[in-house]
Design a protein around this motif. Sequence first.
Motif, PDB file in Angstrom:
ATOM      1  N   ASP A   1       0.824  -1.210   0.000  1.00  0.00           N
ATOM      2  CA  ASP A   1       0.000   0.000   0.000  1.00  0.00           C
ATOM      3  C   ASP A   1       0.859   1.261   0.000  1.00  0.00           C
ATOM      4  O   ASP A   1       0.634   2.184  -0.792  1.00  0.00           O
ATOM      5  N   VAL A   2       1.843   1.321   0.895  1.00  0.00           N
ATOM      6  CA  VAL A   2       2.595   2.565   1.058  1.00  0.00           C
ATOM      7  C   VAL A   2       3.606   2.792  -0.051  1.00  0.00           C
ATOM      8  O   VAL A   2       4.050   3.926  -0.273  1.00  0.00           O
ATOM      9  N   LEU A   3       3.979   1.721  -0.771  1.00  0.00           N
ATOM     10  CA  LEU A   3       4.944   1.867  -1.865  1.00  0.00           C
ATOM     11  C   LEU A   3       4.280   1.878  -3.235  1.00  0.00           C
ATOM     12  O   LEU A   3       4.976   1.861  -4.259  1.00  0.00           O
ATOM     13  N   SER A   4       2.970   1.922  -3.273  1.00  0.00           N
ATOM     14  CA  SER A   4       2.273   1.976  -4.546  1.00  0.00           C
ATOM     15  C   SER A   4       2.727   3.201  -5.348  1.00  0.00           C
ATOM     16  O   SER A   4       2.637   4.335  -4.880  1.00  0.00           O
ATOM     17  N   GLY A   5       3.262   2.960  -6.534  1.00  0.00           N
ATOM     18  CA  GLY A   5       3.717   4.056  -7.387  1.00  0.00           C
ATOM     19  C   GLY A   5       5.092   4.589  -7.061  1.00  0.00           C
ATOM     20  O   GLY A   5       5.567   5.529  -7.720  1.00  0.00           O
TER      21      GLY A   5
END
Length: 310
Positions: free
Chosen positions: A14-18
């Motif tokens: 979630d936090v590293l999406s993109g």
Amino acid sequence: MPASTSSAHPTTTDVLSGVDLTGRRALVTGASSGLGEEIARALTAAGAETTLAVRDLARGDAAADRIATSTGRGRPRVMELDLLSPASISRTAAAWTGSLHILVANAGIMVPPESRTAEGWESQFMTNHLGHFALAERLLPALTTARDARVVLASSNAHLLGPVDVDALAGQAEPYEPWSAYAVSKTALILFAVEANRRWSARGITVSAYNPGFIQTGLQKNLPAEMRVSTAGAKTLSEGAATPVFLAASPDAASAGGKYFENVAEAPLAVDEVRDMSRPETFRGVAPFALDEDTAAKLWALSETATEDW
């Protein structure tokens, strides 16, 4: 410590999406298993060139193989690091070449039987705080060269039990009490983030601290069975690693310097005067004493003096 009652936790995905970490170099301490391995895995998966700093090289190599297999990325480098040994800390820092964009101080020990280093430091204070302080200081040129570096320090909600008396250092000069010493070491890391960020932000270095939450890892090996986190109450490794990975890599964490985070958000000030092990809500937030700038400056001076000849 009390178990988390919430199941709604973001993951590293979630936090590293993109987020693309290609070209960024990361060093994660205590990364041969558990939370450290998961942090290193997530950073590697996002493209970082990752190094595992570990006490046991064989276990570190096994973790590096697992990370390479699971991510399909380059195999992490493995370096030996014993945070109880000043000589090992100095060797690790001296062996680093080039820039360092991300330093995650994940390694730690919790409530072990009493032991002290040859220099007289209680093992939790040495491993959790002082060893990481010395490592980060010696890696400062590499962090500065990166121009946009993150230093992320693993604290704990246990810090709420342990204000730091720099003159006495509870758990050091006083008779050993395992939980008090552990709490002090974790408060020390938040104070380290406060003062390091004040000193290093002009160099382009952001320093922050975090509480990963309740996770079943080897950190609990010294706890009696009744105090260990149950599977029902624990975060997964990916949920526990989300906060440090967010601080290490997310553009949204650029302003996190000198702050303490939990559940991927800046923690509010803790207002409960009484900590109750049966009430998890009394172990949330950050203690005002952990953000005290005067105490942070005093602790820095003590830490600098203690490590200057290493």
